[in-house]
Design a protein around this motif. Sequence first.
Motif, mmCIF file in Angstrom:
data_model
loop_
_atom_site.group_PDB
_atom_site.id
_atom_site.type_symbol
_atom_site.label_atom_id
_atom_site.label_comp_id
_atom_site.label_asym_id
_atom_site.label_seq_id
_atom_site.Cartn_x
_atom_site.Cartn_y
_atom_site.Cartn_z
ATOM 1 N N GLN A 265 0.842 -1.188 0.000
ATOM 2 C CA GLN A 265 0.000 0.000 0.000
ATOM 3 C C GLN A 265 0.881 1.243 0.000
ATOM 4 O OE1 GLN A 265 -2.393 -0.948 3.552
ATOM 5 N NE2 GLN A 265 -4.212 -0.976 2.263
ATOM 6 N N GLY A 266 0.351 2.315 -0.574
ATOM 7 C CA GLY A 266 1.028 3.598 -0.492
ATOM 8 C C GLY A 266 1.923 3.962 -1.661
ATOM 9 N N GLY A 267 2.166 3.022 -2.598
ATOM 10 C CA GLY A 267 3.050 3.322 -3.716
ATOM 11 C C GLY A 267 2.519 4.428 -4.602
ATOM 12 N N GLY A 268 1.221 4.422 -4.860
ATOM 13 C CA GLY A 268 0.624 5.461 -5.694
ATOM 14 C C GLY A 268 0.649 6.818 -5.033
ATOM 15 N N GLU A 269 0.387 6.842 -3.736
ATOM 16 C CA GLU A 269 0.402 8.121 -3.017
ATOM 17 C C GLU A 269 1.811 8.700 -2.965
ATOM 18 O OE1 GLU A 269 -1.379 10.091 1.086
ATOM 19 O OE2 GLU A 269 -1.322 7.907 0.852
ATOM 20 N N ARG A 270 2.808 7.842 -2.736
ATOM 21 C CA ARG A 270 4.199 8.326 -2.738
ATOM 22 C C ARG A 270 4.592 8.851 -4.105
ATOM 23 N NH1 ARG A 270 4.668 3.761 0.647
ATOM 24 N NH2 ARG A 270 5.310 2.447 -1.094
ATOM 25 N N GLY A 281 -7.032 8.797 -4.555
ATOM 26 C CA GLY A 281 -7.601 7.786 -3.679
ATOM 27 C C GLY A 281 -6.969 6.423 -3.875
ATOM 28 N N ALA A 282 -7.137 5.571 -2.853
ATOM 29 C CA ALA A 282 -6.638 4.199 -2.869
ATOM 30 C C ALA A 282 -7.834 3.260 -2.914
ATOM 31 C CB ALA A 282 -5.774 3.926 -1.642
ATOM 32 N N VAL A 283 -7.991 2.542 -3.998
ATOM 33 C CA VAL A 283 -9.140 1.653 -4.206
ATOM 34 C C VAL A 283 -8.731 0.223 -3.868
ATOM 35 C CG1 VAL A 283 -10.872 0.838 -5.834
ATOM 36 C CG2 VAL A 283 -9.936 3.159 -6.061
ATOM 37 N N PRO A 284 -9.322 -0.384 -2.829
ATOM 38 C CA PRO A 284 -8.950 -1.764 -2.497
ATOM 39 C C PRO A 284 -9.457 -2.747 -3.549
ATOM 40 C CG PRO A 284 -10.776 -1.034 -1.129
ATOM 41 C CD PRO A 284 -10.324 0.165 -1.901
#
Length: 327
Positions: A265-270, A281-284
């Motif tokens: 998790q978090g790769g896109g936000e970084r 946003g982070a879509v599960p």
Amino acid sequence: MSDSSSCQGCPSAAGCGSAGNPEGCPSSSSPASSGSSGPAAGAGGGCGGGCGGPTPEQQAEEARLQATLSHIRNTIVVMSGKGGVGKSSTAANIAAGLALAGKRVGLLDVDVHGPSIPRLLKLDAAQADVDGDTIQPVLWREDVSLKVMSLGFFLPDGRQAVIWRGPVKMGFIKQLLSDVAWGELDFLVVDCPPGTGDEPLSVLQLLGDAARALIVTTPQAVAVDDVRRSLGFCEDLNVPVLGVIENMSGIVCSKCGNVESLFGQGGGERLAKEMNVPFLGAVPLDPEIVRAGDEGNIYIASHPDRPAAAVLRTIVDALVEADAPEA
């Protein structure tokens, strides 16, 4: 074929047939000369053979394109540098979400070699209706305004391979932008194949200043590395980026609904912070997304109470809020 002197000044002169390219000038007005059939046959390209400027036919094509774009307020080009990140599913859910929010929406699938939008929207049995020079889009549902167009609507057999080179793809994409009866749209969502090749380049060049990119990634580093190149691609082309979506950010347990890390998790936000673009946003990953896609039941509509649908709605709400006002 013209000699090399006739191609002086043409931006595609380096690729012209006179320079040893057996396919001819990539800006020629006959992309169908490759022998392909379909809606792109006869669609115009750029230079007109002699590279001395646009022909009257090409000028008319450009006028049709600009007339179409003048009726579209927002254009969202969904891209990813990596395949398998759920980009088409994201594009379909965002387009459907915007339509369910009361917006007039078009969804254009320019993935020539793997058009998946028809299946995702349960439109895989639909066929395009061509009336003279006008192509009628396929409606998703009667109760909302979502018009859909894909090469899949022109293929009579799902086993048929599409073997087109770049100039033919460019002509086909231009035809779908200019000749489809999109009408007045609040949003046109364009689903591109992965990478930074012919299709996304053609779309962004044809849309010009109207284009806005939405980038989809998954959290793991191998995907983020490729998606970073998509952001660099947009930067090189001066295309504004609406934001990054991290898809498959954890997995929703089918028993308890708890979200567990799967691909990290978090790769896109970084990545968004690194490239100084918004993180949307982070879509599960939800097994119901996969099932809904296979069955053509768009997830955001069929499973509105699931955690992933809630995140998708926040992304849709952000796009609605940023909707450009009527001119």
